[in-house]
Motif scaffolding. Structure first.
Motif, PDB file in Angstrom:
ATOM      1  N   ASN A  31       0.849  -1.193   0.000  1.00 59.81           N
ATOM      2  CA  ASN A  31       0.000   0.000   0.000  1.00 59.81           C
ATOM      3  C   ASN A  31       0.890   1.251   0.000  1.00 59.81           C
ATOM      4  OD1 ASN A  31      -2.382   1.629   0.343  1.00 59.81           O
ATOM      5  ND2 ASN A  31      -1.731   1.900   2.474  1.00 59.81           N
ATOM      6  N   PHE A  32       0.698   2.132  -1.014  1.00 54.19           N
ATOM      7  CA  PHE A  32       1.499   3.364  -1.084  1.00 54.19           C
ATOM      8  C   PHE A  32       1.020   4.353  -0.022  1.00 54.19           C
ATOM      9  CE2 PHE A  32       2.473   2.075  -5.518  1.00 54.19           C
ATOM     10  CZ  PHE A  32       3.859   2.184  -5.452  1.00 54.19           C
ATOM     11  N   THR A  33       1.979   4.827   0.743  1.00 56.10           N
ATOM     12  CA  THR A  33       1.667   5.925   1.682  1.00 56.10           C
ATOM     13  C   THR A  33       2.015   7.283   1.071  1.00 56.10           C
ATOM     14  OG1 THR A  33       3.866   5.701   2.692  1.00 56.10           O
ATOM     15  CG2 THR A  33       2.041   4.446   3.680  1.00 56.10           C
ATOM     16  N   ALA A  34       2.842   7.309   0.010  1.00 58.82           N
ATOM     17  CA  ALA A  34       3.139   8.557  -0.714  1.00 58.82           C
ATOM     18  C   ALA A  34       1.910   8.984  -1.503  1.00 58.82           C
ATOM     19  CB  ALA A  34       4.334   8.352  -1.644  1.00 58.82           C
ATOM     20  N   THR A  35       1.753  10.294  -1.640  1.00 60.26           N
ATOM     21  CA  THR A  35       0.615  10.840  -2.395  1.00 60.26           C
ATOM     22  C   THR A  35       1.111  11.541  -3.662  1.00 60.26           C
ATOM     23  OG1 THR A  35       0.715  12.881  -1.106  1.00 60.26           O
ATOM     24  CG2 THR A  35      -0.777  11.154  -0.318  1.00 60.26           C
ATOM     25  N   PRO A  36       0.273  11.610  -4.691  1.00 61.60           N
ATOM     26  CA  PRO A  36       0.690  12.277  -5.928  1.00 61.60           C
ATOM     27  C   PRO A  36       1.040  13.758  -5.676  1.00 61.60           C
ATOM     28  CG  PRO A  36      -1.301  10.987  -6.277  1.00 61.60           C
ATOM     29  CD  PRO A  36      -1.073  11.025  -4.797  1.00 61.60           C
ATOM     30  N   GLN A  37       2.116  14.237  -6.324  1.00 64.37           N
ATOM     31  CA  GLN A  37       2.550  15.623  -6.162  1.00 64.37           C
ATOM     32  C   GLN A  37       2.959  16.215  -7.514  1.00 64.37           C
ATOM     33  OE1 GLN A  37       5.181  16.598  -2.828  1.00 64.37           O
ATOM     34  NE2 GLN A  37       4.975  14.481  -2.087  1.00 64.37           N
ATOM     35  N   CYS A  51       8.129   7.544  -3.116  1.00 60.35           N
ATOM     36  CA  CYS A  51       7.335   6.360  -3.463  1.00 60.35           C
ATOM     37  C   CYS A  51       7.194   5.461  -2.224  1.00 60.35           C
ATOM     38  CB  CYS A  51       7.996   5.584  -4.604  1.00 60.35           C
ATOM     39  SG  CYS A  51       8.022   6.460  -6.180  1.00 60.35           S
ATOM     40  N   VAL A 122       1.338   5.417  -7.866  1.00 59.21           N
ATOM     41  CA  VAL A 122       1.260   6.836  -7.484  1.00 59.21           C
ATOM     42  C   VAL A 122       1.914   7.619  -8.622  1.00 59.21           C
ATOM     43  CG1 VAL A 122       2.088   8.608  -5.903  1.00 59.21           C
ATOM     44  CG2 VAL A 122       1.248   6.445  -5.004  1.00 59.21           C
ATOM     45  N   HIS A 124       3.376  11.164 -10.083  1.00 57.42           N
ATOM     46  CA  HIS A 124       3.875  12.527  -9.857  1.00 57.42           C
ATOM     47  C   HIS A 124       4.033  13.243 -11.201  1.00 57.42           C
ATOM     48  CE1 HIS A 124       4.624  11.499  -5.715  1.00 57.42           C
ATOM     49  NE2 HIS A 124       5.502  10.543  -6.061  1.00 57.42           N
TER      50      HIS A 124
END
Length: 457
Positions: A31-37, A51, A122, A124
């Motif tokens: 599960n990705f904890t990073a968010t799109p930026q 990532c 995710v 970016h």
């Protein structure tokens, strides 16, 4: 009955075991904890793409670039780097891009493809800013005819979008402005004054501005400007007759004297390399006096200008004060320039109604006199200082005078009309008629006071 109960317990136990197994599987899904930026960086800068992921387990974390044109390039698979090893590095579950180039703009995907289950990702976005650059659209040099219109144009690139400004090397734009903004610059009804080099400058706040240049050359018929149309000189002197000639193509220049074409053997002809054409007479003789014509010609036309070389004196300039110091006399002084001795002078004067008035009383007193210099003055070259006393004038009266002088070559032009007045017994600036009115008023006042005093007694 007991067999049914045993069967039911077996079914329940199996369901419970399956539920525990499913729960354990869900807890182990990455599960990705990073968010799109969205990132913005200037070229040659550095950016870090996060990532961060939980429960990665044995699955591979991939990192890839999707360009603006849709082309996809895999950069990392787990710890293995596939391209641009000198620019990308992996730190933990983040990817660092150093020395950013314009080609690095686009989308960057953190991606996990699980053996069982869906692909997770995710995304970016990277916006790469770079300095403005500019290129010329119009030709480097444009030759245009006088009176026509011409457009200068250039194109700019840059991120952010670049602004374009126009300026002119060595001076203001024809509009008078120091600079103007726009992708093009249009000049209408051009003449030689718009000739020159124009600078197109693009800037967007990233790095230094970028410039390019283009030039305009205006084709037009010859134009002549003379420094002096009449050159006063004397025998033995050196004389330079000068014509300032403009035109494109560069005009050819010839000289004529008294209507006859001159050759290079007659006098020294010179051009300073630009626009100044000089006809030089090293030692003037009387035969050299006359009219000289400067003729300029190119494919657009021909023009000529006449200059006169003369030994005549220059018109006199009166130097005395308009305010006379005597009641019935006035000494007028003047100076003139002549390379030959003055043989006589002519002085005309007459009474005027008022200072600077055009209403004249009586005719001119017009006489010729032999030359005389001012007391204490000696003839010192071409400047002659002269004077003449005028007697038997009326007190407090306005006069005007004109002077001309003669040498062996003839008479000069007359001086400008000079206004002067004899000494006044009243305040400066009051006319003779004004003085008379003042005396009359004073007399009436005395009479009235006398009458009043008589009544009082």
């Amino acid at each position: 009955m007991w067999s049914f109960v045993i069967l039911l317990e077996a079914i329940v136990a199996t369901a419970m075991a399956s539920e525990v197994e499913t729960h354990d599987v869900e807890e182990n899904i990455p599960n990705f904890t990073a968010t799109p930026q969205d990132f913005t960086v200037e070229v040659e800068g550095e950016i870090t793409f996060p990532c961060d992921v939980e429960n990665l387990g044995s699955d591979a974390l991939m990192f890839r670039h999707i360009g603006p044109d849709g082309e996809t390039k895999m950069i990392f698979v787990a710890e293995i780097i596939l391209r641009e090893k000198d620019r990308f590095t992996k730190i933990g579950n983040s990817f660092v891009l150093s020395g950013v180039k314009r080609r690095h703009a686009g989308k960057y995907e953190c991606r996990i493809e699980m053996e069982t289950g869906p692909v997770i990702q995710v995304m970016h976005t990277l916006n790469v800013q770079y300095p403005a650059s500019v290129k010329r659209i119009s030709p480097a040099v444009q030759n245009v005819a006088k009176g026509s219109s011409v457009t200068l144009e250039c194109a700019a690139d840059g991120n952010p979008k670049a602004a374009i400004n126009w300026s002119k090397r060595k001076g203001h734009l024809p509009s008078g402005a120091q600079s103007e903004e726009g992708f093009s610059l249009t000049l209408e009804n051009v003449d030689r004054h718009v000739e020159g080099t124009y600078i197109c400058t693009a800037s967007n706040g990233v790095g230094p501005p970028s410039s390019t240049s283009m030039s305009i050359e205006v084709e037009y018929p010859p134009e002549i400007v003379t420094e002096e149309t009449m050159l006063h000189t004397g025998e033995g002197n050196k004389a330079n007759l000068i014509c300032i000639v403009h035109g494109r193509p560069s005009p050819t220049v010839t000289w004529m004297k008294d209507g006859k074409r001159m050759t290079t053997d007659d006098f020294l002809q010179d051009r300073d390399g630009f626009h100044k054409h000089t006809l030089t007479i090293e030692k003037v003789e009387e035969s050299h006096f006359g009219e000289y014509t400067c003729i300029a010609q190119n494919r657009h036309g021909e023009i000529q200008q006449t200059l006169r070389l003369t030994g005549l004196p220059k018109p006199p300039r009166v130097t005395s004060s308009p305010a006379g110091g005597e009641r019935t006399a006035y000494t007028i002084t003047w100076e003139t320039e002549s390379n030959s001795p003055i043989t006589q002078y002519r002085l005309k004067y007459r009474k005027a109604e008022g200072l600077m008035s055009s209403h004249i009383h009586g005719g001119w007193d017009d006489r010729l006199y032999p030359p005389r210099t001012m007391e204490g003055e000696e003839y010192m070259g071409p400047i002659h200082r002269m004077s003449h006393p005028l007697n038997d004038l009326e007190p407090a009266t306005d006069y005007e005078a004109i002077v001309s002088v003669e040498n062996k070559f003839g008479w000069s032009n007359s001086s400008e009309i000079f206004h002067f007045y004899t000494r006044r017994e009243v305040a400066v600036g009051q006319s003779a008629s004004g003085a008379y009115r003042q005396v009359l008023c004073d007399s009436l006042l005395i009479v009235m006071m006398t009458v009043l005093c008589a009544f009082a007694y």
